[in-house]
Enzyme design. Structure first.
Site, PDB file in Angstrom:
ATOM      1  N   SER A  66       0.854  -1.187   0.000  1.00 59.26           N
ATOM      2  CA  SER A  66       0.000   0.000   0.000  1.00 59.26           C
ATOM      3  C   SER A  66       0.888   1.234   0.000  1.00 59.26           C
ATOM      4  O   SER A  66       2.044   1.180   0.432  1.00 59.26           O
ATOM      5  CB  SER A  66      -0.892   0.020   1.246  1.00 59.26           C
ATOM      6  N   TYR A  76      -1.725  -1.532  10.043  1.00 59.93           N
ATOM      7  CA  TYR A  76      -1.898  -1.786   8.613  1.00 59.93           C
ATOM      8  C   TYR A  76      -0.662  -1.316   7.850  1.00 59.93           C
ATOM      9  O   TYR A  76      -0.103  -2.053   7.031  1.00 59.93           O
ATOM     10  CB  TYR A  76      -3.141  -1.058   8.117  1.00 59.93           C
TER      11      TYR A  76
END
Length: 274
Positions: free
Chosen positions: A158, A181
């Protein structure tokens, strides 16, 4: 391009350039294939000629594919956060269909908690489901592909594996993208490099994709102001469309990317370039 130039890079000038992007006859596993990005990836790969095992938790893949007339898409159930379930999936799919030619892992985990609320157990659970499970899936599938003459592994990181969230974008009621995350996604980038090194001489390529802002439909509908702020953060001035991720996945699985490995392909509209 002159014929002499195509010969120098191993391209037959009699073949169509489009064949370099074809996945005809290839077997691809897509883990997390019934998710927002995963559905677009499965659709794109089927259109590129691949036979696709669309795997997700519970009945998600079956629900996604039940009304689709895609003979080349096969639903399956897997929870890669449970090692024994992952091993069962790998054994079953290999027994039924043979070794994959490519594997895409879109599975992820997150608590959506604020930094102050996050416990150690929360942090460990997320990274077990993301990093540890991703490691096990990546290693075992790469071993299968290596034994079968090679293949391509595509992992998902990401933009938040490279940069921290801008708090000005995440006005109430939105929360900044959670720390666990981002930490996990940063680990995916390094894992990609390590897998590329370890399996390179065995003809298995490993790359990762780092998506930028790709808000799902419910977020777009319920929080249009937030989506607008996301778009303004990119140099293209908009959020991404799912087909723009699917195309990147197809490229990294296809012969067109045959000399690319250990790379993190950033698909973020220029978010991280400034």
């Amino acid at each position: 391009m002159p014929e002499s130039a195509t010969k120098n890079i191993g391209i037959d000038p009699e073949n169509e350039w489009g064949e370099a992007f074809s996945l005809k006859g290839k077997l691809i596993w897509v883990i997390g294939g019934a998710g927002y990005l995963g559905r677009a990836v499965v659709r794109f790969l089927v259109q590129a000629g691949a036979r696709v095992v669309c795997a997700d938790m519970g009945d998600k893949a079956f629900d996604f594919l039940q009304n689709k007339k895609w003979e080349m898409a096969i639903p399956a159930t897997v929870d890669i956060s449970l090692e024994y379930k992952l091993n069962q999936f790998i054994e079953e799919q290999t027994r039924k269909l043979g070794s994959p030619d490519g594997v895409v892992n879109l599975a992820y985990a997150s608590t959506a908690k604020r930094l102050e609320e996050l416990t150690g157990a929360d942090f460990d659970k997320v990274n077990q489901a993301g990093l540890t499970a991703g490691f096990l899936l990546g290693r075992e599938s790469a071993k299968l592909m290596a034994a079968n003459g090679g293949g391509s592994l595509v992992m998902f990181s990401s933009m938040y594996g490279m940069v921290s969230p801008d708090p000005k974008i995440y006005e109430h009621p939105m929360n900044p993208n959670p720390i666990e995350y981002g930490v996990g996604k940063a680990g995916i980038i390094q894992m990609t490099r390590y897998f590329a090194m370890h399996f390179g001489l065995k003809k298995v390529r490993c790359n990762s994709i780092s998506p930028g802002p790709f808000p799902n439909p419910s977020v777009k509908e319920q929080h249009p102001d937030f989506v607008e702020r996301l778009g303004k953060k990119t140099v293209l001035g908009r959020v991404g469309e799912v087909k723009e991720i699917a195309g990147a996945v197809c490229f990294l699985l296809s012969p067109a990317s045959s000399y690319i490995t250990g790379h993190n392909l950033v698909v973020d509209g220029g978010w991280t370039c400034w």
